[in-house]
Design an enzyme around this catalytic site. Structure first.
Site, mmCIF file in Angstrom:
data_model
loop_
_atom_site.group_PDB
_atom_site.id
_atom_site.type_symbol
_atom_site.label_atom_id
_atom_site.label_comp_id
_atom_site.label_asym_id
_atom_site.label_seq_id
_atom_site.Cartn_x
_atom_site.Cartn_y
_atom_site.Cartn_z
ATOM 1 N N ASP A 123 0.520 -2.897 11.549
ATOM 2 C CA ASP A 123 -0.776 -2.358 11.970
ATOM 3 C C ASP A 123 -1.137 -1.056 11.249
ATOM 4 O OD1 ASP A 123 0.992 -0.605 13.084
ATOM 5 O OD2 ASP A 123 0.367 -0.906 15.160
ATOM 6 N N ASP A 250 13.756 1.818 -1.460
ATOM 7 C CA ASP A 250 12.416 2.388 -1.315
ATOM 8 C C ASP A 250 12.473 3.703 -0.539
ATOM 9 O OD1 ASP A 250 13.111 0.241 0.614
ATOM 10 O OD2 ASP A 250 11.419 1.054 1.732
ATOM 11 N N ASN A 251 13.635 3.998 0.042
ATOM 12 C CA ASN A 251 13.788 5.263 0.748
ATOM 13 C C ASN A 251 14.692 6.215 -0.021
ATOM 14 O OD1 ASN A 251 12.155 4.370 2.799
ATOM 15 N ND2 ASN A 251 13.840 3.659 4.072
HETATM 16 P P1 AMP Z 1 10.091 2.219 6.350
HETATM 17 O O1 AMP Z 1 11.076 1.463 7.163
HETATM 18 O O2 AMP Z 1 9.291 3.204 7.144
HETATM 19 O O3 AMP Z 1 10.689 2.813 5.130
HETATM 20 O O4 AMP Z 1 9.026 1.135 5.864
HETATM 21 C C1 AMP Z 1 9.332 0.032 5.068
HETATM 22 C C2 AMP Z 1 8.046 -0.651 4.646
HETATM 23 O O5 AMP Z 1 7.355 -1.149 5.800
HETATM 24 C C3 AMP Z 1 7.069 0.258 3.936
HETATM 25 O O6 AMP Z 1 6.409 -0.504 2.948
HETATM 26 C C4 AMP Z 1 6.123 0.659 5.019
HETATM 27 O O7 AMP Z 1 4.864 1.029 4.532
HETATM 28 C C5 AMP Z 1 6.039 -0.612 5.858
HETATM 29 N N1 AMP Z 1 5.679 -0.334 7.247
HETATM 30 C C6 AMP Z 1 6.435 0.265 8.190
HETATM 31 N N2 AMP Z 1 5.775 0.348 9.352
HETATM 32 C C7 AMP Z 1 4.560 -0.208 9.166
HETATM 33 C C8 AMP Z 1 3.415 -0.438 9.994
HETATM 34 N N3 AMP Z 1 3.385 -0.051 11.263
HETATM 35 N N4 AMP Z 1 2.358 -1.037 9.431
HETATM 36 C C9 AMP Z 1 2.373 -1.441 8.160
HETATM 37 N N5 AMP Z 1 3.403 -1.261 7.330
HETATM 38 C C10 AMP Z 1 4.503 -0.647 7.814
HETATM 39 MG MG MG Z 2 10.182 3.961 3.680
#
Ligand code: AMP
Ligand code: MG
Length: 483
Positions: A123, A250-251
């Site tokens: 979202d 990606d992190n």
């Molecule tokens: P993260 O776990 O925060 O590093 O996110 C991993 C991927 O999931 C990244 O591409 C984020 O942009 C995407 N992502 C995480 N949460 C959301 C969300 N609520 N809506 C859309 N994309 C998300």
């Molecule tokens: Mg991330």
């Protein structure tokens, strides 16, 4: 567009080929309200604190763009738990780069700012709890002298986000040297051309490592820089007992900053195999695995650079391997240097590793608290506990004192140890307690108090002691990714 806040925006990211980003409109929210604002950081950024305190909500919630901002979502890929996936900012917008009076520039990003073309099923929004958590922990990391993205503000949106329950939406304003990730290079390598890759390398060098501009082999210079930065960063995590929790490529930043505080947490009990994240069922990102995962991620980074390292693949691989080979010794060196300081060792000696290793083994055996064991040694104040009562520890302590000449120079040794053994780390129990008060009752006093304690981890003030008590050993904490 608003002129509020004294921002000085420019966008160089848009000079990259346009497959690296998507220009975006803002996604205004219903009722923007600032709940945390980092005035000290704002001051360091040369921003207008008063104006932002009065009217910053529209900016920090993503309702109005500051003058000259160029909101965009960055494209990237990433190995998530070992599997390559196409990703991108699915819930974040880069507003642009803010330039300070010194000429230094930083990325300003809104996290939780709505859907983008990279949102996949998500979202695009974030809940208040996880944004406060990132604010708290990233600021604590900064004050522990660990490179990290920073948190400028958290604003609530007045809109609900639906997770397992209905939660309050919020946006975090994140400041970073750069949001380039290993995953950005994976994106370029797998979905772009060699020319795209080269432009990305040049961009990374120009913005982050201008000292390597004239290197014969720019991509090798970049690889070496990132290896060094990450080796040092991960050593620092280990030294304070920080478990990142989701070290996907990606992190992992190209700048060497810690990024993405989802399921992270600090060790209470010293247990090498500690995993906090509920989704990390195999313990891939356990405390003890972080240094090797760092190396694995850097190998993925090196792979993306192969086409530029040398035109002959074999030679390119040889060059990459040679660079990667240095990671372990850089990591070991940084870790050992840090451990020496934590144990008051002022002159390097062959026997240092043995003394350090023996202590860690004892801590693991007796399930000692990580942060507090070093504090006990620093102040020579030992509460009841199986480690301190054990004969093995008494013997170890005697040897340690002889090894470092403790009795001859107690004061100087204590001063050194105080600078390297934090009085406070944001233990999960206190973080959760503070977040609960904020999320459930909109009472931010606990968050603010904890933040204040974490802002001066090496002050060793009496009032900070309330954050030293570890949770009951039976209480094991689990963290959630918090998307
Ligand atoms: P993260 O776990 O925060 O590093 O996110 C991993 C991927 O999931 C990244 O591409 C984020 O942009 C995407 N992502 C995480 N949460 C959301 C969300 N609520 N809506 C859309 N994309 C998300
Ligand atoms: Mg991330």
């Amino acid at each position: 567009m608003t002129t509020c806040g004294g921002w000085n925006f420019e966008s160089t990211y848009t000079n990259l080929p346009n497959k690296f980003y998507t220009l975006m409109e803002l996604n205004p929210v219903r009722t923007p309200k600032v709940v945390l604002f980092n005035a000290k950081l704002a001051k360091d950024l040369d921003l207008d604190i008063e104006a932002l305190e009065q009217n910053g909500a529209v900016i920090f919630a993503g309702n109005e763009a500051p003058e000259n901002a160029t909101p965009l979502a960055q494209a990237y890929a990433g190995h998530q738990f070992g599997n390559l996936t196409k990703l991108g900012d699915g819930r974040a917008l880069l507003l642009g780069e803010h330039i300070m009076s010194t000429g230094k520039r930083v990325d300003v990003q809104l996290k939780g700012s709505g859907r983008t073309p990279y949102s996949r099923g998500g979202d695009g929004r974030a809940a208040l709890g996880p944004m406060l958590r990132e604010y708290l922990v990233s600021e604590a990391m900064h004050h522990l002298n660990i490179p990290t993205t920073r948190a400028l503000a958290v604003a609530t949106t007045g809109e609900a986000v639906l997770r397992e329950e209905v939660l309050e939406g919020a946006v975090l304003t994140r400041i970073a040297k750069s949001h380039l990730r290993v995953g950005t290079f994976e994106y370029a390598y797998h979905l772009g051309t060699d020319n795209d890759l080269e432009e990305l390398v040049n961009y990374a060098i120009d913005t982050l490592y201008p000292e390597s501009k004239d290197a014969n082999n720019r991509s090798l210079a970049l690889l070496e820089k990132v290896i060094e930065k990450q080796a040092i960063l991960i050593a620092k995590w280990q030294l304070v007992g920080f478990v990142h929790g989701v070290m996907n490529t990606d992190n992992m930043t190209i700048s060497g900053e810690t990024i993405d505080y989802g399921p992270c947490a600090f060790l209470d009990t010293y247990r090498q195999s500690t995993v906090f994240s509920s989704i990390d069922v195999q313990g891939r990102y356990a405390y003890q695995n972080q240094p090797t995962i760092g190396e694995w991620n850097l190998a993925r980074f090196a792979e993306t650079l192969l086409p530029l390292l040398h035109q002959e693949e074999d030679e390119a691989i040889r060059i990459a391997k040679e660079a990667l080979y240095k990671y372990r010794s850089l990591y070991e060196e940084a870790w050992l240097a840090g451990m020496r300081k934590k144990l008051g060792i002022r002159r390097n000696d062959q026997g240092d590793k043995k003394i350090i290793g023996e202590l860690l083994t004892l801590m693991e055996t007796y399930q000692a608290d990580y942060t507090n064991t070093f504090l006990a040694l620093t102040f020579q104040q030992f509460e009841e506990g199986p480690l301190y009562q054990s004969e093995a520890f008494q013997t170890w302590q005697k040897n340690w004192k002889t090894h470092i000449g403790f009795d001859q120079d107690e004061e100087a040794i204590r001063a050194l140890m105080k600078q390297h053994n934090p009085a406070v780390v944001p233990r999960n129990a206190y973080v959760e307690e503070a977040l609960e008060a904020a999320v459930k009752h909109h009472d931010f006093t606990k968050v603010e108090e904890l933040l204040k304690a974490c802002e001066q981890p090496y002050a060793h003030k009496e009032w900070q002691k309330k954050y030293q008590k570890p949770p009951h050993p039976d209480q094991s904490y689990q963290t959630f990714c918090g998307t």
